[in-house]
Design a protein around this motif. Structure first.
Motif, PDB file in Angstrom:
ATOM      1  N   TRP A 161       0.841  -1.201   0.000  1.00  0.00           N
ATOM      2  CA  TRP A 161       0.000   0.000   0.000  1.00  0.00           C
ATOM      3  C   TRP A 161       0.878   1.254   0.000  1.00  0.00           C
ATOM      4  N   ASP A 206       2.052   1.854  -3.501  1.00  0.00           N
ATOM      5  CA  ASP A 206       0.958   2.356  -4.338  1.00  0.00           C
ATOM      6  C   ASP A 206       0.630   3.808  -4.010  1.00  0.00           C
ATOM      7  N   PHE A 256       0.460   1.100 -12.080  1.00  0.00           N
ATOM      8  CA  PHE A 256      -0.411   0.858 -10.930  1.00  0.00           C
ATOM      9  C   PHE A 256      -1.110  -0.487 -11.079  1.00  0.00           C
ATOM     10  N   SER A 312       0.970  -3.349 -10.153  1.00  0.00           N
ATOM     11  CA  SER A 312       1.316  -3.424  -8.728  1.00  0.00           C
ATOM     12  C   SER A 312       0.281  -4.194  -7.915  1.00  0.00           C
ATOM     13  N   LEU A 313      -0.927  -4.324  -8.435  1.00  0.00           N
ATOM     14  CA  LEU A 313      -1.983  -5.031  -7.701  1.00  0.00           C
ATOM     15  C   LEU A 313      -1.629  -6.496  -7.459  1.00  0.00           C
ATOM     16  N   TYR A 328      -0.068  -7.523  -3.910  1.00  0.00           N
ATOM     17  CA  TYR A 328      -0.837  -7.659  -2.672  1.00  0.00           C
ATOM     18  C   TYR A 328      -1.015  -9.137  -2.324  1.00  0.00           C
TER      19      TYR A 328
END
Length: 122
Positions: free
Chosen positions: A44, A47, A93, A96-97, A100
């Protein structure tokens, strides 16, 4: 990888991104396993640092729910849905998920401020 669960299934984030409005507030509620909390915060952070550099970004604040089970709420202010849409759909972006932990579920939703006479400013 992050799972998306719409706050309102009749108009998920993709639907909201198509609506031009300004300014807007993104509220995103995250749930996750306790074992994944440190990794969640690390991803997080990355991000948020990316978003902070994007045009139209105003501010953000992350909140942790009280109690032992980790739940987080992010509140981010953007100049417009167009600005947030550009940042949200940016390939850097989106890729980048995948970083997680798989236990993370996000429920993002876009809001606009409402004036209520004598209570809330416009």
């Amino acid at each position: 990888m992050l799972q998306l669960r719409p706050l309102d299934p009749s108009c998920p984030i993709e639907c909201q991104l198509a609506i031009d409005a300004a300014p807007v507030v993104l509220v995103n509620v995250f749930t996750l396993d306790l074992a994944d909390e440190a990794k969640f915060l690390e991803v997080w952070h990355d991000d948020a640092a990316f978003m902070k550099q994007q045009p139209g970004f105003i501010s953000t604040q992350l909140h942790r729910a009280l109690g032992e089970h980790p739940a987080y709420m992010n509140y981010a202010v953007w100049e417009s849905t167009a600005h947030f849409r550009a940042a949200f759909s940016h390939p850097a972006f989106r890729s980048s998920l995948a970083a997680y932990p798989s236990s993370v579920t996000a429920s993002p939703h876009i809001f606009q401020k409402v004036a209520v006479p004598g209570i809330c400013a416009s």
